[in-house]
Design a protein around this motif. Structure first.
Motif, short mmCIF file in Angstrom:
data_model
loop_
_atom_site.label_atom_id
_atom_site.label_comp_id
_atom_site.label_asym_id
_atom_site.label_seq_id
_atom_site.Cartn_x
_atom_site.Cartn_y
_atom_site.Cartn_z
N ARG A 86 15.76 -10.60 1.67
CA ARG A 86 15.83 -11.99 2.10
C ARG A 86 14.55 -12.47 2.77
NH1 ARG A 86 20.56 -9.61 2.45
NH2 ARG A 86 20.33 -8.77 4.54
N CYS A 87 13.49 -11.68 2.66
CA CYS A 87 12.25 -12.10 3.28
C CYS A 87 11.56 -13.17 2.40
CB CYS A 87 11.31 -10.92 3.49
SG CYS A 87 10.74 -10.15 1.96
N ASN A 88 11.10 -14.21 3.03
CA ASN A 88 10.26 -15.22 2.40
C ASN A 88 9.49 -15.89 3.53
OD1 ASN A 88 11.91 -17.45 3.47
ND2 ASN A 88 13.40 -16.83 1.91
N GLU A 89 8.56 -16.76 3.18
CA GLU A 89 7.69 -17.32 4.21
C GLU A 89 8.48 -18.11 5.25
OE1 GLU A 89 3.81 -20.20 4.37
OE2 GLU A 89 3.80 -18.50 2.97
N ASP A 90 9.47 -18.86 4.81
CA ASP A 90 10.27 -19.64 5.76
C ASP A 90 11.02 -18.73 6.73
OD1 ASP A 90 9.45 -22.02 4.68
OD2 ASP A 90 11.19 -22.24 3.35
N HIS A 91 11.58 -17.62 6.19
CA HIS A 91 12.29 -16.68 7.03
C HIS A 91 11.35 -16.04 8.04
CE1 HIS A 91 15.12 -13.60 8.28
NE2 HIS A 91 14.24 -12.67 7.98
N ILE A 92 10.14 -15.65 7.58
CA ILE A 92 9.17 -15.03 8.48
C ILE A 92 8.76 -16.00 9.58
CG2 ILE A 92 6.86 -14.03 8.63
CD1 ILE A 92 8.94 -12.24 7.25
N ARG A 93 8.55 -17.26 9.22
CA ARG A 93 8.20 -18.26 10.23
C ARG A 93 9.31 -18.39 11.27
NH1 ARG A 93 4.04 -21.78 9.07
NH2 ARG A 93 3.09 -21.50 7.02
N LEU A 122 -4.50 -15.27 12.09
CA LEU A 122 -3.31 -15.04 11.27
C LEU A 122 -2.37 -14.04 11.95
CD1 LEU A 122 -5.02 -14.63 7.76
CD2 LEU A 122 -3.92 -16.69 8.67
N ILE A 123 -1.12 -14.22 11.73
CA ILE A 123 -0.11 -13.23 12.10
C ILE A 123 0.37 -12.57 10.81
CG2 ILE A 123 2.18 -12.84 13.09
CD1 ILE A 123 1.71 -15.21 14.92
N SER A 124 0.15 -11.28 10.69
CA SER A 124 0.50 -10.56 9.46
C SER A 124 1.79 -9.77 9.67
CB SER A 124 -0.63 -9.61 9.05
OG SER A 124 -1.81 -10.36 8.76
N ILE A 125 2.72 -9.93 8.74
CA ILE A 125 4.02 -9.27 8.81
C ILE A 125 4.26 -8.52 7.50
CG2 ILE A 125 6.51 -9.57 9.06
CD1 ILE A 125 5.05 -10.31 11.58
N SER A 135 1.07 -13.43 5.59
CA SER A 135 0.07 -13.81 6.58
C SER A 135 0.29 -15.28 6.92
CB SER A 135 -1.35 -13.61 6.03
OG SER A 135 -1.61 -12.22 5.82
N ILE A 136 0.66 -15.52 8.17
CA ILE A 136 0.99 -16.86 8.64
C ILE A 136 -0.07 -17.32 9.64
CG2 ILE A 136 2.78 -18.30 9.69
CD1 ILE A 136 3.69 -16.91 7.13
N SER A 137 -0.64 -18.47 9.40
CA SER A 137 -1.66 -18.98 10.32
C SER A 137 -1.00 -19.57 11.56
CB SER A 137 -2.53 -20.05 9.63
OG SER A 137 -1.80 -21.23 9.42
N VAL A 138 -1.65 -19.32 12.69
CA VAL A 138 -1.13 -19.85 13.94
C VAL A 138 -1.14 -21.37 13.92
CG1 VAL A 138 -1.49 -19.97 16.43
CG2 VAL A 138 -1.86 -17.83 15.24
N SER A 144 -0.58 -23.33 11.47
CA SER A 144 0.58 -23.87 10.73
C SER A 144 1.86 -23.76 11.53
CB SER A 144 0.74 -23.14 9.40
OG SER A 144 1.15 -21.79 9.61
N LEU A 145 1.92 -22.80 12.45
CA LEU A 145 3.12 -22.66 13.28
C LEU A 145 3.22 -23.77 14.30
CD1 LEU A 145 3.07 -18.82 14.03
CD2 LEU A 145 4.67 -20.03 12.57
N ASN A 146 2.09 -24.32 14.66
CA ASN A 146 2.08 -25.38 15.67
C ASN A 146 2.35 -26.75 15.09
OD1 ASN A 146 1.46 -23.51 17.67
ND2 ASN A 146 -0.76 -23.70 17.30
N ASN A 147 2.46 -26.80 13.75
CA ASN A 147 2.71 -28.10 13.11
C ASN A 147 4.20 -28.44 13.13
OD1 ASN A 147 0.00 -28.39 12.57
ND2 ASN A 147 0.14 -27.50 10.50
#
Length: 305
Positions: free
Chosen positions: A257-264, A284-287, A297-300, A302-305
């Motif tokens: 069930r992992c996907n980018e939305d779930h990781i975020r 980046l935060i790498s999971i 790899s999620i950019s910080v 993008s998390l603040n948006n």
């Protein structure tokens, strides 16, 4: 006579539920092939780890089939103290199964090709968790990892935590680089409860003694014989004196069930300080997903948006 709602085709990567009404028993049987290939291919597991994970996935598939509600989840997890395997985790949800193992490569080298449960896990514990939709919520049982196999430990769970007479059989067969796993689970259903004591679930109940003998007679090769439909296997075991009702068959697939939305969503739950510690020099935060080996790899920013 067997009453079946599915055809007589060979079942592979599918759960089959059945009941024996005259004996107040229910059961699940499963045979896995390609889905195991998908799960095992996520990591370069040694042969010993492939075997124990295949057995665990087979057990998870059968236990998961006990769930009746949509979106209910079953998790099987084994943790150890100073074992070669430090963590084994599998889960089931809506026919999706997955699993992975953390282990000590160096210590595993000294183990034989068929190590004992004690050799792999040392002093360990098995946790089985049922997550039901509200209002039922979560229930969990924990038992020592004792016996010759994981199947023995799960059988002990039902006896000790659930007080339900249960027999479980699992067998694995290697076909070159592939593994076929087959399993059978049979239980005697309680008639009710009086206080905290379940009624008519003793191991020497005449109904259960009969079914336990029949179910226990299953041969390992029958569980993995892809030319033998699972309906026919049930007929061989139980139909001599009782009606066996095949209730349903649910396809099984590798499901992560992992996907980018779930990781975020997971990252968002961490405190700000912890998230700052996760950020690398590129922002980046790498999971890594342990189940499927996907990397995110999620950019910080993008998390603040």
């Amino acid at each position: 006579m067997m009453a079946s709602q599915s055809d007589s085709a060979t079942l592979i990567d599918k759960n089959l539920s059945f009941s024996i009404p005259a004996k107040h028993c229910r059961g699940r049987t499963v045979r896995l092939g390609p889905v195991l290939d998908d799960i095992l291919s996520a990591h370069n597991y040694p042969a010993q780890i492939k075997s124990v994970l295949s057995e665990a996935v087979c057990l998870t598939a059968m236990l998961g089939a006990l769930l009746k509600e949509e979106d209910a989840q079953l998790t099987l997890q084994a943790q150890t103290e100073n074992g070669v395997i430090s963590l084994l985790a599998c889960d089931y949800k809506n026919g999706d199964v997955r699993g992975y193992v953390q282990f000590d490569h160096d210590r595993l080298v000294s183990q034989p090709l068929e190590p004992s449960l004690m050799a792999l896990f040392g002093k360990g514990y098995l946790a089985i968790t049922f997550d039901h939709p509200e209002p039922r919520g979560r229930s969990q049982g924990i038992v020592p990892l004792e016996g010759a196999s994981l199947a023995d430990a799960v059988q002990n769970y039902f006896m000790q935590s659930e007080q339900i007479p249960t027999i479980i059989r699992v067998h694995l067969e290697s076909e070159g680089d592939h593994i076929v796993a087959g399993g059978l689970l049979v239980q005697h259903l309680p008639d009710g409860e009086e206080g905290k004591e379940r009624l008519h679930v003793r191991m020497n109940h005449p109904e259960w003694e009969h079914v336990a003998i029949m179910g226990g007679s299953v041969q390992p090769e029958e569980l993995v014989n892809k030319a033998l439909p699972l309906e026919d296997l049930l007929w061989r075991l139980f139909s001599e004196s009782d009606e066996v009702r095949v209730l349903s068959g649910k396809p099984l697939v590798k499901g992560c069930r992992c996907n980018e939305d779930h990781i975020r969503d997971v990252i968002a739950r961490f405190p700000k300080e912890d998230k700052e510690d996760m950020v690398d020099e590129k922002g980046l935060i790498s999971i890594d997903c342990a189940f499927c080996s996907k990397k995110f790899s999620i950019s910080v920013a993008s998390l603040n948006n």
